[in-house]
Write a protein that holds these residues in place. Structure first.
Motif, PDB file in Angstrom:
ATOM      1  N   VAL A 168       0.848  -1.195   0.000  1.00 27.07           N
ATOM      2  CA  VAL A 168       0.000   0.000   0.000  1.00 27.07           C
ATOM      3  C   VAL A 168       0.883   1.243   0.000  1.00 27.07           C
ATOM      4  CG1 VAL A 168      -1.610   1.352   1.380  1.00 27.07           C
ATOM      5  CG2 VAL A 168      -2.013  -1.072   1.042  1.00 27.07           C
ATOM      6  N   SER A 169       1.986   1.184   0.770  1.00 24.99           N
ATOM      7  CA  SER A 169       2.863   2.357   0.775  1.00 24.99           C
ATOM      8  C   SER A 169       3.519   2.548  -0.594  1.00 24.99           C
ATOM      9  CB  SER A 169       3.911   2.258   1.882  1.00 24.99           C
ATOM     10  OG  SER A 169       4.833   1.266   1.575  1.00 24.99           O
ATOM     11  N   LEU A 170       3.731   1.421  -1.292  1.00 22.51           N
ATOM     12  CA  LEU A 170       4.257   1.514  -2.656  1.00 22.51           C
ATOM     13  C   LEU A 170       3.236   2.201  -3.566  1.00 22.51           C
ATOM     14  CD1 LEU A 170       6.794   0.651  -4.087  1.00 22.51           C
ATOM     15  CD2 LEU A 170       5.766  -1.529  -4.576  1.00 22.51           C
ATOM     16  N   LEU A 171       1.989   1.861  -3.345  1.00 25.73           N
ATOM     17  CA  LEU A 171       0.903   2.448  -4.127  1.00 25.73           C
ATOM     18  C   LEU A 171       0.809   3.947  -3.845  1.00 25.73           C
ATOM     19  CD1 LEU A 171      -1.053   0.839  -5.936  1.00 25.73           C
ATOM     20  CD2 LEU A 171      -2.773   1.204  -4.183  1.00 25.73           C
ATOM     21  N   VAL A 172       0.942   4.286  -2.557  1.00 23.38           N
ATOM     22  CA  VAL A 172       0.890   5.691  -2.174  1.00 23.38           C
ATOM     23  C   VAL A 172       2.062   6.440  -2.823  1.00 23.38           C
ATOM     24  CG1 VAL A 172       1.058   7.286  -0.234  1.00 23.38           C
ATOM     25  CG2 VAL A 172      -0.330   5.239  -0.040  1.00 23.38           C
ATOM     26  N   GLY A 173       3.229   5.765  -2.851  1.00 28.03           N
ATOM     27  CA  GLY A 173       4.381   6.342  -3.547  1.00 28.03           C
ATOM     28  C   GLY A 173       4.054   6.631  -5.003  1.00 28.03           C
ATOM     29  N   GLY A 174       3.333   5.711  -5.621  1.00 25.24           N
ATOM     30  CA  GLY A 174       2.926   5.894  -7.012  1.00 25.24           C
ATOM     31  C   GLY A 174       2.011   7.100  -7.177  1.00 25.24           C
ATOM     32  N   ILE A 175       1.115   7.263  -6.228  1.00 27.50           N
ATOM     33  CA  ILE A 175       0.214   8.425  -6.288  1.00 27.50           C
ATOM     34  C   ILE A 175       1.034   9.705  -6.142  1.00 27.50           C
ATOM     35  CG2 ILE A 175      -1.708   9.579  -5.121  1.00 27.50           C
ATOM     36  CD1 ILE A 175      -2.707   6.728  -4.377  1.00 27.50           C
ATOM     37  N   GLY A 176       2.069   9.637  -5.300  1.00 28.88           N
ATOM     38  CA  GLY A 176       2.984  10.778  -5.161  1.00 28.88           C
ATOM     39  C   GLY A 176       3.623  11.132  -6.487  1.00 28.88           C
ATOM     40  N   ILE A 177       4.026  10.103  -7.221  1.00 33.45           N
ATOM     41  CA  ILE A 177       4.637  10.347  -8.539  1.00 33.45           C
ATOM     42  C   ILE A 177       3.636  11.013  -9.463  1.00 33.45           C
ATOM     43  CG2 ILE A 177       5.439   9.182 -10.628  1.00 33.45           C
ATOM     44  CD1 ILE A 177       7.011   7.322  -8.982  1.00 33.45           C
ATOM     45  N   MET A 178       2.420  10.490  -9.465  1.00 33.40           N
ATOM     46  CA  MET A 178       1.391  11.043 -10.338  1.00 33.40           C
ATOM     47  C   MET A 178       1.145  12.510 -10.001  1.00 33.40           C
ATOM     48  SD  MET A 178      -1.899   9.398 -11.698  1.00 33.40           S
ATOM     49  CE  MET A 178      -3.528   9.780 -11.352  1.00 33.40           C
ATOM     50  N   ASN A 179       1.063  12.774  -8.704  1.00 34.86           N
ATOM     51  CA  ASN A 179       0.835  14.130  -8.220  1.00 34.86           C
ATOM     52  C   ASN A 179       1.915  15.070  -8.730  1.00 34.86           C
ATOM     53  OD1 ASN A 179      -0.278  16.146  -6.762  1.00 34.86           O
ATOM     54  ND2 ASN A 179       0.336  15.392  -4.761  1.00 34.86           N
ATOM     55  N   ILE A 180       3.166  14.679  -8.516  1.00 28.88           N
ATOM     56  CA  ILE A 180       4.283  15.539  -8.911  1.00 28.88           C
ATOM     57  C   ILE A 180       4.347  15.686 -10.428  1.00 28.88           C
ATOM     58  CG2 ILE A 180       6.808  15.509  -9.083  1.00 28.88           C
ATOM     59  CD1 ILE A 180       5.596  16.769  -6.537  1.00 28.88           C
ATOM     60  N   MET A 181       4.070  14.602 -11.145  1.00 29.15           N
ATOM     61  CA  MET A 181       4.115  14.692 -12.605  1.00 29.15           C
ATOM     62  C   MET A 181       3.024  15.625 -13.118  1.00 29.15           C
ATOM     63  SD  MET A 181       6.738  13.127 -13.406  1.00 29.15           S
ATOM     64  CE  MET A 181       6.598  13.345 -15.168  1.00 29.15           C
ATOM     65  N   LEU A 182       1.864  15.610 -12.465  1.00 27.40           N
ATOM     66  CA  LEU A 182       0.795  16.522 -12.884  1.00 27.40           C
ATOM     67  C   LEU A 182       1.220  17.971 -12.640  1.00 27.40           C
ATOM     68  CD1 LEU A 182      -2.449  14.713 -11.705  1.00 27.40           C
ATOM     69  CD2 LEU A 182      -1.767  15.221 -14.036  1.00 27.40           C
ATOM     70  N   VAL A 183       1.841  18.207 -11.480  1.00 26.95           N
ATOM     71  CA  VAL A 183       2.343  19.554 -11.190  1.00 26.95           C
ATOM     72  C   VAL A 183       3.381  19.942 -12.232  1.00 26.95           C
ATOM     73  CG1 VAL A 183       3.701  20.905  -9.552  1.00 26.95           C
ATOM     74  CG2 VAL A 183       1.906  19.398  -8.725  1.00 26.95           C
ATOM     75  N   SER A 184       4.249  18.991 -12.515  1.00 24.26           N
ATOM     76  CA  SER A 184       5.332  19.238 -13.455  1.00 24.26           C
ATOM     77  C   SER A 184       4.783  19.591 -14.845  1.00 24.26           C
ATOM     78  CB  SER A 184       6.225  18.004 -13.513  1.00 24.26           C
ATOM     79  OG  SER A 184       7.267  18.191 -14.404  1.00 24.26           O
ATOM     80  N   VAL A 185       3.754  18.872 -15.267  1.00 23.87           N
ATOM     81  CA  VAL A 185       3.181  19.138 -16.590  1.00 23.87           C
ATOM     82  C   VAL A 185       2.614  20.555 -16.634  1.00 23.87           C
ATOM     83  CG1 VAL A 185       1.275  18.553 -18.142  1.00 23.87           C
ATOM     84  CG2 VAL A 185       2.711  16.748 -17.192  1.00 23.87           C
ATOM     85  N   THR A 186       1.905  20.937 -15.579  1.00 29.80           N
ATOM     86  CA  THR A 186       1.333  22.291 -15.538  1.00 29.80           C
ATOM     87  C   THR A 186       2.442  23.334 -15.542  1.00 29.80           C
ATOM     88  OG1 THR A 186      -0.377  21.326 -14.183  1.00 29.80           O
ATOM     89  CG2 THR A 186      -0.336  23.710 -14.301  1.00 29.80           C
ATOM     90  N   GLU A 187       3.435  23.065 -14.701  1.00 30.19           N
ATOM     91  CA  GLU A 187       4.532  24.010 -14.565  1.00 30.19           C
ATOM     92  C   GLU A 187       5.295  24.177 -15.874  1.00 30.19           C
ATOM     93  OE1 GLU A 187       6.802  23.836 -10.431  1.00 30.19           O
ATOM     94  OE2 GLU A 187       7.821  22.897 -12.091  1.00 30.19           O
ATOM     95  N   ARG A 188       5.392  23.104 -16.608  1.00 24.32           N
ATOM     96  CA  ARG A 188       6.218  23.137 -17.819  1.00 24.32           C
ATOM     97  C   ARG A 188       5.380  23.214 -19.078  1.00 24.32           C
ATOM     98  NH1 ARG A 188       9.317  18.014 -16.282  1.00 24.32           N
ATOM     99  NH2 ARG A 188      10.133  18.044 -18.382  1.00 24.32           N
ATOM    100  N   THR A 189       4.152  23.747 -18.930  1.00 21.74           N
ATOM    101  CA  THR A 189       3.280  23.893 -20.093  1.00 21.74           C
ATOM    102  C   THR A 189       3.999  24.638 -21.209  1.00 21.74           C
ATOM    103  OG1 THR A 189       1.341  23.893 -18.691  1.00 21.74           O
ATOM    104  CG2 THR A 189       1.087  24.851 -20.855  1.00 21.74           C
ATOM    105  N   LYS A 190       4.688  25.705 -20.823  1.00 21.08           N
ATOM    106  CA  LYS A 190       5.362  26.515 -21.842  1.00 21.08           C
ATOM    107  C   LYS A 190       6.442  25.695 -22.553  1.00 21.08           C
ATOM    108  CE  LYS A 190       6.515  31.036 -22.925  1.00 21.08           C
ATOM    109  NZ  LYS A 190       6.048  32.369 -22.606  1.00 21.08           N
ATOM    110  N   GLU A 191       7.202  24.957 -21.738  1.00 23.93           N
ATOM    111  CA  GLU A 191       8.247  24.105 -22.337  1.00 23.93           C
ATOM    112  C   GLU A 191       7.631  23.131 -23.330  1.00 23.93           C
ATOM    113  OE1 GLU A 191      10.675  21.810 -19.564  1.00 23.93           O
ATOM    114  OE2 GLU A 191      10.845  20.253 -21.114  1.00 23.93           O
ATOM    115  N   ILE A 192       6.481  22.565 -22.940  1.00 24.21           N
ATOM    116  CA  ILE A 192       5.814  21.612 -23.836  1.00 24.21           C
ATOM    117  C   ILE A 192       5.423  22.320 -25.134  1.00 24.21           C
ATOM    118  CG2 ILE A 192       3.787  20.132 -24.089  1.00 24.21           C
ATOM    119  CD1 ILE A 192       3.930  19.791 -20.971  1.00 24.21           C
ATOM    120  N   GLY A 193       4.897  23.557 -24.986  1.00 30.55           N
ATOM    121  CA  GLY A 193       4.516  24.342 -26.157  1.00 30.55           C
ATOM    122  C   GLY A 193       5.710  24.584 -27.067  1.00 30.55           C
TER     123      GLY A 193
END
Lengths: 409, 245
Positions: free
Chosen positions: A293-318
């Protein structure tokens, strides 16, 4: 589609730019993976230890103990009332088809003396059948023989703890020790079995012929009485029938009417250990599940950070899209980033897990066994977690409209 | 056929119940080697036109031929490849990737083209040398001035050898002196390297550097003429060729 090396480099760079964040995100996976490994190693160790206990105690073993005395309503516990006799054990061997071997035993704590050393331990009076049933092996010298029984010889076989305490480095064979003041010749040494599951030192024992014990040493009021009888059933399946057969036989031999309670107790140690094994198995699975379960929670942490990262780097993606990145390129880049986070966490988690298991094994009396399966499973799981939780943010990034992404501030 | 040829281009944006034509039946062709300024007030449709010319957006109707290829019906992924190979972008806000060195920014279009790493570094270095930034390869965008950043962006636009450069208000964030430097650089790119340049601006001073000025208003082209200076130069050429001087 761009080559994998470049994608890998780009992803590694972005993770490196946000070092602290990447480390913290991986930490979730590190903890998850190491927890799974440590928990399963402890579980595996517990199982192994019980297996060893079963092996050292003897397999398919029943213990028949004499009954409890009741004096004015106070029950004294099993073994306090001598009700079993050598004849009982002989009858068991004869009349119970499920019984393979019996070993009647008497025992008392006695003081042992050799030269200026002395030591107090349980002295067991046994028959030759005792050694194979209880999985004792001879380290040197010889064991108790039928002749010893017949002649009531004063010979003793010593456990390794006793040997160390009385003789130190000397060879005890053929030396004479005094047990309760009576001289006994040491004829053999037992191979060490170590501690049993309850932490008792099994090597702290002395074996002498049962006849000698009864007639010469223990001065019992009830000649022929034994403390308990070890019974080996033919196989695991016949343990239960052996128990029933013995109960029936003993009730009959002891003339117990229908209304009377048994004047003996039968303990099924093998079954107890099997139960313990199952319990520890269940425990291991339970702990492993909690760890996953803690591994799963770790995975959710990754998803969370990646979502933040995508928003933050929208311009880079553009920008990347404007200069030629396809949606797939962007998706792969972010997926590789998530995967790197989880796999790096997985690798470090494996190292931490192995070290952690070793430390647990070192600083507690738990047996810890690190096997390949939990390592591979938890590492593989970390990869799966990376893909599973990295895919959505990567997919989201790839759906961005380049014009809007470029305009993003 | 012209390098860029758009015909009857309409781009409609839905706004509530009604819809709004950002581009209303626009036709334009640009020949190889031209240097075109697109001017107009905000909301005139010039940015929409640029986005479509840059293959970042697709028209609602009409056709767009780029280098003889009809790109108006292409998928977004196909357009990515077109952008990568045929177009170089220079933006008002420079749009370099932050915390990524100059040379890595310049390398980027080649990564998506599939150029091998050694070759990428060689060409990125060469491109940075062209824009005069060979000493700043490892500098991060935030360690460079606006003019320098824009030159890195220009290096990035030319590194894939794209025939067309699209510049969207490239001097909008620069002071006058740097603006002149950058514009002179565009002129050189056009004259020496033969790049076709389309540049969006609302500053007449900047438009003066271009050979041709297209003006937008309300989604339509209202004027399309040669620059006054260019006109003079052209007539001078004509006079020259006639051997009068």
């Amino acid at each position: 589609m761009i080559d994998f090396g470049s994608t890998f480099k780009i992803s590694l760079r972005s993770l490196y730019i946000n070092k602290m964040r990447s480390i913290l995100t991986s930490l979730g996976i590190i903890i998850g993976v190491s927890a799974v490994i440590i928990m399963l190693s402890i579980g595996e160790g517990a199982k192994e230890r019980i297996n060893k206990d079963i092996a050292s105690m003897g397999s398919n073993l029943l213990m028949v103990m004499s009954g409890s005395t009741t004096s004015s309503g106070v029950r004294m516990g099993s073994g306090t009332q001598p009700t079993l006799t050598i004849k009982d054990s002989e009858a068991m061997l004869k009349h119970c088809p499920s019984v393979l071997e019996v070993a009647p035993t008497v025992g008392q704590v006695q003081q042992l003396v050799y030269s200026n050393q002395n030591w107090s331990t349980t002295v067991n009076g046994i028959t030759p059948g005792y050694m194979p049933i209880r999985m004792w092996e001879i380290e040197s010298g010889r064991g108790i023989s039928e002749d010893d029984l017949k002649n009531n010889t004063k010979v003793a076989v010593l456990g390794s703890t006793v040997t160390t305490n009385l003789f130190g480095d000397m060879d005890p064979i053929n030396k004479t020790i005094r047990i309760g003041g009576m001289p006994f010749k040491v004829i053999g040494l037992l191979k060490s079995k170590g501690q049993n599951g309850m932490g008792q030192d099994q090597d702290d024992t002395v074996l002498i012929p049962i006849t000698t014990a009864q007639k010469k040493l223990f001065g019992t009021d009830f000649p022929g009485m034994v403390k308990h009888i070890s019974v080996q059933a033919r196989d695991e399946e016949s343990l239960e029938s052996a128990q029933e057969e013995i109960t029936e036989l003993l009730r009959e031999r002891h003339n117990l009417g229908k209304t009377k309670e048994d004047d003996f107790t039968i303990r099924n140690f093998t079954q107890m250990l099997e139960t313990a094994k199952q319990a520890s198995n269940t425990m291991a699975i339970l702990l492993g599940s909690i760890a996953s379960v803690s591994l799963l929670v770790g995975g959710i942490g990754i998803m969370n950070i990646m979502l933040v990262s995508v928003t933050e780097r929208t311009k880079e993606i553009g920008i990347r899209m404007a200069i030629g990145a396809t949606a797939m390129d962007i998706r792969v880049q972010f997926l590789v980033e998530a995967l790197l986070l989880s796999l790096a966490g997985g690798v470090i988690g494996v190292v931490v897990g192995i070290l952690g298991s070793k430390i647990v094994g070192l600083f507690s009396d738990m047996t810890v066994i690190i096997s390949a399966a939990p390592i591979l499973i938890s590492f593989g799981f970390s990869g799966i977690v990376g893909i599973l939780f990295g895919y959505y943010p990567a997919y989201k990034a790839s759906l961005l409209n380049p014009i809007e992404a470029l305009r993003y501030e | 056929m012209s390098l860029i040829e758009i015909k009857n281009l309409i781009k409609t944006y839905p706004t509530g119940d009604t819809s709004f034509n950002a581009l209303d039946n626009v036709s334009l062709s640009v020949e190889e080697g031209e240097f075109v300024a697109i001017m107009g007030a905000s909301g005139s449709g010039k940015s929409t036109c640029m986005n479509i010319l840059g293959c970042l957006d697709k028209p609602t109707s009409g056709t767009y031929f780029l280098d003889g290829i009809d790109v108006s019906k292409m998928s977004m992924d196909e357009l990515s490849a077109i952008r990568n190979l045929k177009l170089g972008f220079v933006f008002q806000g420079f749009n370099l990737i932050s915390r990524t060195s100059a040379i890595e920014n310049v390398e980027m279009p080649m990564i998506y083209k599939g150029v091998p790493p050694e070759e990428r570094i060689k060409r990125a270095k060469a491109a940075l040398k062209i824009v005069g930034l060979e000493k700043r390869e490892t500098h991060m965008p935030n360690q460079m001035s606006g003019g320098q950043q824009q030159r890195v962006a220009i290096a990035r636009a030319i590194v894939n050898d794209a025939p067309i450069i699209l510049a969207d208000e490239p001097t909008g964030n620069l002071d006058t002196k740097t603006s002149i430097e950058v514009m002179e650089f565009f002129v050189k790119l056009n004259a020496v390297a033969g790049k076709t340049i389309i540049l969006v601006t609302h500053e007449p001073d900047i438009a003066e550097y271009c050979k041709r000025i297209v003006r937008f208003k309300d989604g339509k082209i209202i004027s399309d003429e040669l620059n006054a200076v260019q006109k003079g130069l052209d007539s001078l050429d004509k006079v020259n060729s006639e051997g009068i001087l």
